[in-house]
Write an enzyme that holds these catalytic residues in place. Sequence first.
Site, PDB file in Angstrom:
ATOM      1  N   TRP A 102       0.831  -1.210   0.000  1.00 11.53           N
ATOM      2  CA  TRP A 102       0.000   0.000   0.000  1.00 11.53           C
ATOM      3  C   TRP A 102       0.859   1.251   0.000  1.00 11.53           C
ATOM      4  O   TRP A 102       0.500   2.246  -0.639  1.00 11.53           O
ATOM      5  CB  TRP A 102      -0.973  -0.028   1.177  1.00 11.53           C
ATOM      6  CG  TRP A 102      -1.889  -1.205   1.084  1.00 11.53           C
ATOM      7  CD1 TRP A 102      -1.921  -2.305   1.880  1.00 11.53           C
ATOM      8  CD2 TRP A 102      -2.898  -1.433   0.080  1.00 11.53           C
ATOM      9  NE1 TRP A 102      -2.874  -3.196   1.452  1.00 11.53           N
ATOM     10  CE2 TRP A 102      -3.488  -2.688   0.345  1.00 11.53           C
ATOM     11  CE3 TRP A 102      -3.345  -0.696  -1.012  1.00 11.53           C
ATOM     12  CZ2 TRP A 102      -4.507  -3.220  -0.439  1.00 11.53           C
ATOM     13  CZ3 TRP A 102      -4.362  -1.215  -1.799  1.00 11.53           C
ATOM     14  CH2 TRP A 102      -4.934  -2.460  -1.513  1.00 11.53           C
ATOM     15  N   ASP A 171      -1.413   6.648   6.437  1.00 17.02           N
ATOM     16  CA  ASP A 171      -2.514   5.777   6.056  1.00 17.02           C
ATOM     17  C   ASP A 171      -2.715   4.819   7.218  1.00 17.02           C
ATOM     18  O   ASP A 171      -1.896   3.938   7.461  1.00 17.02           O
ATOM     19  CB  ASP A 171      -2.148   5.021   4.774  1.00 17.02           C
ATOM     20  CG  ASP A 171      -3.191   3.986   4.376  1.00 17.02           C
ATOM     21  OD1 ASP A 171      -4.201   3.826   5.089  1.00 17.02           O
ATOM     22  OD2 ASP A 171      -2.981   3.322   3.336  1.00 17.02           O
ATOM     23  N   LYS A 195     -11.981  -1.913   8.080  1.00 19.92           N
ATOM     24  CA  LYS A 195     -11.218  -2.788   8.972  1.00 19.92           C
ATOM     25  C   LYS A 195     -11.738  -2.658  10.411  1.00 19.92           C
ATOM     26  O   LYS A 195     -12.241  -3.601  10.982  1.00 19.92           O
ATOM     27  CB  LYS A 195      -9.737  -2.439   8.936  1.00 19.92           C
ATOM     28  CG  LYS A 195      -9.171  -2.124   7.575  1.00 19.92           C
ATOM     29  CD  LYS A 195      -8.936  -3.346   6.721  1.00 19.92           C
ATOM     30  CE  LYS A 195      -8.161  -2.967   5.464  1.00 19.92           C
ATOM     31  NZ  LYS A 195      -7.843  -4.110   4.606  1.00 19.92           N
TER      32      LYS A 195
END
Length: 360
Positions: A102, A171, A195
């Site tokens: 990511w 992030d 999440k």
Amino acid sequence: MERVYNFNAGPSALPLPVLERAQKELLNFQNTGMSVMELSHRSKEYDAVHNAAKERLKRLLNVPDGYDILFLQGGASLQFSMVPMNFLTEGKIGCYVLTGSWSEKALKEAQKIGLTTVVASSKEANYTYIPSLDDVKWPKDASYVHITSNNTIFGTQWNEFPDVPVDLVADMSSDILSRPFDVSKFALIYAGAQKNLGPSGVTVVIIRNDLLERIPDGLPTMLDYRTHQKSNSLYNTPPTFAIYMLSLVLEWVEEQGGVAAIEARNQQKAAVLYEAIDESGGFYKPHAEKGSRSLMNVTFTLPSEELTKAFLAEAKERNFVGLGGHRSVGGCRASIYNAVPLEACEALTAFMNDFRRRFA
């Protein structure tokens, strides 16, 4: 219907009381005669939901004055572009720390917009650890440094956030709300909800307000943070149901005792699984180095591909879902986000120990 043990990496498990509450309110939200999905986003009923979610998140994370919370769409992936579009202005450099897939994607998007540099990386070790920033020589024209706080694919996590001389952007999609942290260390935090925060569809951004003064004019309206800050994230129709679910999840976290209580339970859950790995005599091999292990994603491999397939097939038969590892790492991954109960981790540990005794 029997509910499974859900270890999916995302969208992931939601707290059962939240699902039951949403089910109860689905057809008639607060005597409106409508579902919350049918409410106008300009109505007073939805406005109360929207603002309650913001206030709960501020309270739970101890967000200080001078910051605002935005509810956006497009997931963390859109933030990979929005951050540099707003802050990587001409002559400035975006600094990136590579700790997994990511962060690589975030860097790739920034490279399309402006100047970037990689200030630290663990790519050479297939992202088994979190690199130190102690010896970084920061560019004098650095605009920000971007980190990914938890790496779902590789099972690594920043155990302590770095002190840096430039604005810190993170992030936090896969570990926000899992532990207390000092928000004031960060200029901007973003997180896809799917999440720990709620279902997919809403992205939370926590932004220090003075950053807004640095945004150049001429950006597309929807890609300018100022648009959403000025309109309380109501410039266009927001993902109302996802924000409603976010509010319910935040209420559930408060009922559990807040983020500190959630962290204690997360540590307990992770300890159970890592103990099964560490005491397996090498049958289960962890991907992440000990000092960089994630409390959210426990990654491990078995001695062979055949054993891995047998493990995953038998796990599925026993109602364990989502344990396959990412193709770049292989093996297995147990994602144990906030809503995954300790009982699920204990059941998985028992299965792991039983499987090892039979096949080691």
